[in-house]
Design a protein around this motif. Structure first.
Motif, mmCIF file in Angstrom:
data_model
loop_
_atom_site.group_PDB
_atom_site.id
_atom_site.type_symbol
_atom_site.label_atom_id
_atom_site.label_comp_id
_atom_site.label_asym_id
_atom_site.label_seq_id
_atom_site.Cartn_x
_atom_site.Cartn_y
_atom_site.Cartn_z
ATOM 1 N N PRO A 113 -10.964 -5.991 2.674
ATOM 2 C CA PRO A 113 -10.049 -4.870 2.418
ATOM 3 C C PRO A 113 -8.966 -5.229 1.416
ATOM 4 C CG PRO A 113 -9.601 -5.855 4.568
ATOM 5 C CD PRO A 113 -10.871 -6.472 4.073
ATOM 6 N N ILE A 114 -8.567 -4.220 0.647
ATOM 7 C CA ILE A 114 -7.546 -4.390 -0.388
ATOM 8 C C ILE A 114 -6.466 -3.324 -0.183
ATOM 9 C CG2 ILE A 114 -7.058 -4.430 -2.859
ATOM 10 C CD1 ILE A 114 -10.072 -4.905 -3.314
ATOM 11 N N VAL A 115 -5.228 -3.755 -0.285
ATOM 12 C CA VAL A 115 -4.096 -2.819 -0.291
ATOM 13 C C VAL A 115 -3.297 -3.090 -1.557
ATOM 14 C CG1 VAL A 115 -1.952 -2.111 0.826
ATOM 15 C CG2 VAL A 115 -3.972 -2.609 2.215
ATOM 16 N N ILE A 116 -2.958 -2.020 -2.275
ATOM 17 C CA ILE A 116 -2.212 -2.138 -3.527
ATOM 18 C C ILE A 116 -0.753 -1.743 -3.296
ATOM 19 C CG2 ILE A 116 -1.962 -1.278 -5.885
ATOM 20 C CD1 ILE A 116 -4.485 -2.760 -5.776
ATOM 21 N N GLY A 117 0.163 -2.586 -3.764
ATOM 22 C CA GLY A 117 1.582 -2.261 -3.750
ATOM 23 C C GLY A 117 2.051 -1.987 -5.172
ATOM 24 N N MET A 118 2.848 -0.947 -5.355
ATOM 25 C CA MET A 118 3.322 -0.584 -6.690
ATOM 26 C C MET A 118 4.826 -0.393 -6.690
ATOM 27 S SD MET A 118 0.591 2.381 -7.714
ATOM 28 C CE MET A 118 -1.113 2.318 -7.184
ATOM 29 N N GLU A 134 -8.147 0.320 -0.235
ATOM 30 C CA GLU A 134 -8.100 1.254 0.895
ATOM 31 C C GLU A 134 -6.791 2.042 0.915
ATOM 32 O OE1 GLU A 134 -11.526 -0.959 1.650
ATOM 33 O OE2 GLU A 134 -9.566 -1.712 1.057
ATOM 34 N N TYR A 135 -5.691 1.378 0.521
ATOM 35 C CA TYR A 135 -4.374 2.026 0.543
ATOM 36 C C TYR A 135 -3.619 1.725 -0.738
ATOM 37 C CZ TYR A 135 -5.155 2.695 5.556
ATOM 38 O OH TYR A 135 -5.676 3.059 6.771
ATOM 39 N N ARG A 136 -2.840 2.706 -1.192
ATOM 40 C CA ARG A 136 -1.965 2.565 -2.362
ATOM 41 C C ARG A 136 -0.557 2.946 -1.920
ATOM 42 N NH1 ARG A 136 -6.606 4.762 -3.584
ATOM 43 N NH2 ARG A 136 -5.873 6.895 -3.348
ATOM 44 N N ILE A 137 0.314 1.948 -1.852
ATOM 45 C CA ILE A 137 1.668 2.150 -1.336
ATOM 46 C C ILE A 137 2.664 1.863 -2.452
ATOM 47 C CG2 ILE A 137 3.331 1.453 0.430
ATOM 48 C CD1 ILE A 137 0.943 0.568 2.146
ATOM 49 N N ALA A 138 3.611 2.759 -2.662
ATOM 50 C CA ALA A 138 4.531 2.639 -3.793
ATOM 51 C C ALA A 138 5.978 2.798 -3.344
ATOM 52 C CB ALA A 138 4.201 3.683 -4.861
ATOM 53 N N THR A 139 6.878 2.321 -4.179
ATOM 54 C CA THR A 139 8.312 2.520 -3.961
ATOM 55 C C THR A 139 8.750 3.783 -4.712
ATOM 56 O OG1 THR A 139 8.836 1.127 -5.861
ATOM 57 C CG2 THR A 139 8.721 0.054 -3.704
ATOM 58 N N CYS A 206 2.462 -3.146 3.228
ATOM 59 C CA CYS A 206 1.106 -3.439 2.746
ATOM 60 C C CYS A 206 0.383 -4.382 3.702
ATOM 61 C CB CYS A 206 1.167 -4.059 1.352
ATOM 62 S SG CYS A 206 1.646 -2.916 0.031
ATOM 63 N N LEU A 207 1.086 -5.403 4.171
ATOM 64 C CA LEU A 207 0.476 -6.363 5.090
ATOM 65 C C LEU A 207 0.177 -5.730 6.446
ATOM 66 C CD1 LEU A 207 2.554 -9.564 4.232
ATOM 67 C CD2 LEU A 207 0.205 -9.028 3.541
ATOM 68 N N GLU A 208 1.041 -4.806 6.873
ATOM 69 C CA GLU A 208 0.781 -4.080 8.121
ATOM 70 C C GLU A 208 -0.520 -3.283 8.034
ATOM 71 O OE1 GLU A 208 4.101 -1.594 8.984
ATOM 72 O OE2 GLU A 208 5.471 -3.276 9.325
ATOM 73 N N LYS A 209 -0.736 -2.650 6.877
ATOM 74 C CA LYS A 209 -1.961 -1.876 6.676
ATOM 75 C C LYS A 209 -3.183 -2.796 6.717
ATOM 76 C CE LYS A 209 -0.579 2.434 5.929
ATOM 77 N NZ LYS A 209 -1.037 3.567 6.782
ATOM 78 N N ARG A 212 -3.941 -3.820 10.280
ATOM 79 C CA ARG A 212 -4.552 -2.726 11.053
ATOM 80 C C ARG A 212 -6.036 -2.586 10.722
ATOM 81 N NH1 ARG A 212 -2.881 3.532 10.493
ATOM 82 N NH2 ARG A 212 -4.602 3.472 9.002
ATOM 83 N N ILE A 213 -6.360 -2.665 9.428
ATOM 84 C CA ILE A 213 -7.761 -2.579 9.024
ATOM 85 C C ILE A 213 -8.557 -3.733 9.634
ATOM 86 C CG2 ILE A 213 -9.382 -2.661 7.081
ATOM 87 C CD1 ILE A 213 -7.128 -1.533 5.319
ATOM 88 N N CYS A 214 -7.966 -4.928 9.590
ATOM 89 C CA CYS A 214 -8.683 -6.135 10.007
ATOM 90 C C CYS A 214 -8.826 -6.270 11.511
ATOM 91 C CB CYS A 214 -8.012 -7.378 9.421
ATOM 92 S SG CYS A 214 -8.222 -7.491 7.627
ATOM 93 N N GLU A 215 -8.313 -5.313 12.257
ATOM 94 C CA GLU A 215 -8.596 -5.269 13.686
ATOM 95 C C GLU A 215 -10.038 -4.831 13.932
ATOM 96 O OE1 GLU A 215 -5.664 -2.677 15.297
ATOM 97 O OE2 GLU A 215 -4.025 -4.132 15.132
ATOM 98 N N LEU A 216 -10.632 -4.208 12.909
ATOM 99 C CA LEU A 216 -12.025 -3.777 12.989
ATOM 100 C C LEU A 216 -12.948 -4.943 12.625
ATOM 101 C CD1 LEU A 216 -11.600 -0.382 11.116
ATOM 102 C CD2 LEU A 216 -11.980 -0.663 13.579
#
Length: 258
Positions: A113-118, A134-139, A206-209, A212-216
């Motif tokens: 899994p990949i999460v992008i922070g912007m 999987e997720y794109r999270i921005a400020t 981002c790390l929280e996401k 959560r994914i990696c619980e699967l």
């Protein structure tokens, strides 16, 4: 065979371990990946090490706080223009095209899994890469700048491909033909971002996401990624077409300036 190290630092990017995850941070000189073989090989080596590691469960990617700026992009543009032969121009464009294709193949086929922070200013190619996550999270200060359009060049093929895939052709064309920047709020309303958080919350969120994914189960994550990712042939067609048009636009612009 000895595995390449995951922890890495250069003027182009850095990578560190954080518990069960890797954090890849691009720096101001990230544009070198487009033009320098060594920088590109270092990036792919680290990504391969992350994917092969049994102790790393996911990847967080974040753009540079120091935006490379239009000046550096313009210098690359001018380097292409200065080439005396058309073959020289094609060579530089083909090199950039190949790099973009390789990065997208790696991200789309990535088995974790990949999460992008912007944050801050981002270019359309980075936004395009983010659609493999999987997720794109921005400020709130995140802004998508439109350098290609300002320079009179066609849009980045990766960005165009995923924009059409996510928004549909009518809305995508409207955005692609605009010179206006897209701020975080607008991107969120369009469904291009998962959520907006404060700067001091970005990494943790981002790390929280990822956690959560990696619980699967890992096989379920990999199978789901394969289901939602695009056919590479379709993506390649967009990338190749955009760089063919890039070259043709340069020829037209050069003729007009002579």
């Amino acid at each position: 065979m000895k595995m390449a190290p995951i922890e890495f630092d250069s003027d182009v990017f850095s990578c560190v371990r954080k518990d069960e995850f890797a954090i890849l941070s691009f720096k101001e000189a990230a544009l070198k990946i487009s033009t320098t073989i060594g920088a590109k090989e270092e990036l792919f080596s680290v990504l391969s090490a992350i994917e092969e590691s049994t102790s790393v469960k996911g990847l967080m990617v974040i753009n540079s706080e120091q935006y490379p700026g239009e000046a550096k992009r313009l210098r690359l543009f001018e380097e292409i223009i200065r080439c005396e032969s058309n073959e020289g121009k094609k060579h530089i464009i083909a090199k950039i095209n190949a790099m973009h294709s390789q990065i997208m193949h790696t991200m789309v086929n990535f088995d974790k899994p990949i999460v992008i922070g912007m944050h801050g200013k981002i270019e359309s190619f980075f936004m395009g890469i983010s659609f493999a996550a999987e997720y794109r999270i921005a400020t709130p200060d995140t802004v998508l700048v439109r350098i290609n359009t300002k320079l009179g060049l066609p849009p980045d093929g990766v960005f165009a491909f995923f924009l059409i895939r996510n928004l549909g052709q009518i809305k995508a064309i409207d955005l692609l033909l605009s010179k206006s920047a897209i701020n975080a709020s607008e991107a969120f309303d369009l469904g291009l971002l998962t959520e907006i958080v404060n700067e001091n919350e970005l990494q943790n969120r981002c790390l929280e996401k990822l956690k959560r994914i990696c619980e699967l189960p890992s096989y379920l994550i990999s199978a789901t990624r394969r289901l939602v990712q695009p056919e590479l042939n379709d993506l390649n067609n967009f990338i190749n077409r955009s760089y063919q048009d890039y070259y043709m636009n340069l020829m037209v612009m050069q003729q007009k300036s002579e």
